[in-house]
Design a protein around this motif. Structure first.
Motif, PDB file in Angstrom:
ATOM      1  N   GLN A  49       0.909  -1.224   0.110  1.00  0.00           N
ATOM      2  CA  GLN A  49       0.036  -0.216  -0.173  1.00  0.00           C
ATOM      3  C   GLN A  49       1.107   1.209  -0.001  1.00  0.00           C
ATOM      4  O   GLN A  49       0.097   2.444  -0.127  1.00  0.00           O
ATOM      5  N   CYS A  52       3.868   4.078   2.988  1.00  0.00           N
ATOM      6  CA  CYS A  52       3.076   4.410   3.951  1.00  0.00           C
ATOM      7  C   CYS A  52       3.469   5.178   4.968  1.00  0.00           C
ATOM      8  O   CYS A  52       4.631   5.603   5.124  1.00  0.00           O
ATOM      9  N   GLU A  58      -3.059   6.763  13.035  1.00  0.00           N
ATOM     10  CA  GLU A  58      -3.703   6.300  11.845  1.00  0.00           C
ATOM     11  C   GLU A  58      -2.786   6.305  10.627  1.00  0.00           C
ATOM     12  O   GLU A  58      -1.846   7.002  10.190  1.00  0.00           O
ATOM     13  N   PHE A  60      -2.218   5.782   6.354  1.00  0.00           N
ATOM     14  CA  PHE A  60      -2.411   6.314   5.129  1.00  0.00           C
ATOM     15  C   PHE A  60      -1.559   5.800   4.086  1.00  0.00           C
ATOM     16  O   PHE A  60      -0.234   5.736   4.376  1.00  0.00           O
ATOM     17  N   SER A  61      -2.243   5.854   2.980  1.00  0.00           N
ATOM     18  CA  SER A  61      -1.293   5.497   1.846  1.00  0.00           C
ATOM     19  C   SER A  61      -0.978   6.648   1.055  1.00  0.00           C
ATOM     20  O   SER A  61      -2.105   7.288   0.550  1.00  0.00           O
ATOM     21  N   VAL A  62       0.210   7.268   0.696  1.00  0.00           N
ATOM     22  CA  VAL A  62       0.335   8.751   0.321  1.00  0.00           C
ATOM     23  C   VAL A  62       1.200   8.447  -0.838  1.00  0.00           C
ATOM     24  O   VAL A  62       2.412   7.503  -0.862  1.00  0.00           O
ATOM     25  N   THR A  66      -0.123  12.760  -4.270  1.00  0.00           N
ATOM     26  CA  THR A  66      -1.055  13.115  -3.261  1.00  0.00           C
ATOM     27  C   THR A  66      -0.671  13.735  -1.732  1.00  0.00           C
ATOM     28  O   THR A  66      -1.647  13.915  -1.123  1.00  0.00           O
ATOM     29  N   PHE A  70      -3.087  15.078   1.211  1.00  0.00           N
ATOM     30  CA  PHE A  70      -2.872  14.442   2.381  1.00  0.00           C
ATOM     31  C   PHE A  70      -2.566  15.279   3.799  1.00  0.00           C
ATOM     32  O   PHE A  70      -3.320  15.514   4.690  1.00  0.00           O
ATOM     33  N   ASN A  74      -5.553  15.750   6.362  1.00  0.00           N
ATOM     34  CA  ASN A  74      -5.290  14.915   7.342  1.00  0.00           C
ATOM     35  C   ASN A  74      -4.214  15.500   8.549  1.00  0.00           C
ATOM     36  O   ASN A  74      -4.211  14.964   9.768  1.00  0.00           O
TER      37      ASN A  74
END
Length: 79
Positions: A49, A52, A58, A60-62, A66, A70, A74
């Motif tokens: 993913q 990472c 939390e 996230f896949s960035v 993006t 992000f 976030n």
């Protein structure tokens, strides 16, 4: 808030260096260095993913494409 970016081989191939550099730039531009700690780690265990990123607890896949969204959605909205 603590942001941890995976810099292991799988995430590195997917652009983790660019993600880290962009996050450093955004933290400086928004003047939130006193509220955001940026770090790296070698694996977050979700290599498929990547890139990472953990923000506090939390996941996230960035990607380099993006990272701005992000950060706005976030990070800035939560500090």
């Amino acid at each position: 808030m603590k942001i941890t970016v995976c810099i292991g081989s799988s995430c590195h191939i997917k652009g983790s260096r660019q993600v880290v550099e962009q996050l450093q730039k955004l933290i400086a531009e928004k003047n939130v260095g006193d509220k955001v700690e940026l770090g790296g780690t070698f694996c977050l265990g979700k290599c498929q993913q990547g890139v990472c990123v953990m923000a506090d607890d939390e996941f996230f896949s960035v990607s380099p494409d993006t990272v701005n969204e992000f950060f706005e959605t976030n990070i800035l909205s939560k500090i």
